[in-house]
Design an enzyme around this catalytic site. Sequence first.
Site, short mmCIF file in Angstrom:
data_model
loop_
_atom_site.label_atom_id
_atom_site.label_comp_id
_atom_site.label_asym_id
_atom_site.label_seq_id
_atom_site.Cartn_x
_atom_site.Cartn_y
_atom_site.Cartn_z
CD GLU A 115 -2.89 -1.24 2.28
OE1 GLU A 115 -4.12 -1.08 2.19
OE2 GLU A 115 -2.32 -1.55 3.36
CD GLU A 135 -3.59 -6.28 3.82
OE1 GLU A 135 -2.93 -5.23 3.86
OE2 GLU A 135 -3.62 -7.02 2.80
#
Length: 260
Positions: A115, A135
Site C-alpha cells: 500500500e 490481509e
Amino acid sequence: MSYQNILLEKESGIAKLSINRPKKLNALNRETLGEIHSAFAELETDDEVKVIIITGSGEKAFVAGADISEFADYSVEEGKNLAAKGQKEVFDRIANFKKPVIAAINGFALGGGLELAMAAHFRIASDNAKMGLPETSLGVIPGYGGTQRLPQLVGKGRAMEMIMNAGMIDAKQALQYGLVNHVTSAEELMELASKTAHKIMRNSMVAISRAIEAINANDEDGVNGFDKEVENFGKSFDTEDFKEGTSAFLEKRKADFPNK
C-alpha cells in the site's frame, strides 16, 4: 530532524527515505508511520529536494507489512481510527504530494508495504521482489488504500483475485500486471531509481506538480479531471518555467528551468 525508524538522505535534489527496521523486515508500526509523516512535512518545505525515493533498508524487504502486534486487540472504532489516520497522514499525503515520489521495491512489499508503494507516483522493483495483500488471511481487509489503488493499477478482476487469495506475485508478474513500471536487478535498483529521478528533474517541477494534481483529480469524488487539467494547463502560462521552456524550444537549446 533525527529519526529512529527511517533514514532520510538528501543529495543532488533527491531525497532517499528508507524504512529502517530490518530486524522486523521494515514492518510499519505507529511510530514509523509518524516518522514518515514528519519526513514528508520536512521534504515539502525543502526547496532543494525535487524528487523522493522510498525504499527499505537491508536486502530482504521493502516493507513486509504492518506491525500486527500493535492492533491485534483493537476494537471496531480503534480499527477505523487506525486506517483513517494512516490514510490521511501518510498514504494519501504521499499520493497527492506535489513532488514526484518513486517507490524502489527491494524485496517483500506486503500488506501496508505494498500500500505504501502504491501510494507513490510509480514503482520500480528489483527482480527478487514479492508483492501482495495478505490481509484476508488474517481476517481483515487492506486498510491503507489497498482496495482502491490496486484496482486502479491492475484492474478490478486481478485486484479481486490478489486480495481474495492473499498470495504473492513476483516482480515479473507485477510488471505484466502494470503494478510496477520497471524491473531490474537488486544491484541496479537504486541506480535506476536515481537515473529516473534525474531524468524527471530535467523538466519543469512546477509543471510536474500541476500534472500530478490533474492526474489525481480523476480519482476524487465530485471533481472533473478534465476541468482540473484545463485549469492547470491555463495556470502554466503564467510561470517562468513556461517562458523558459518555450524560449529554449524556439532557440533550439536545452531549457534551464528556474522552477517558478
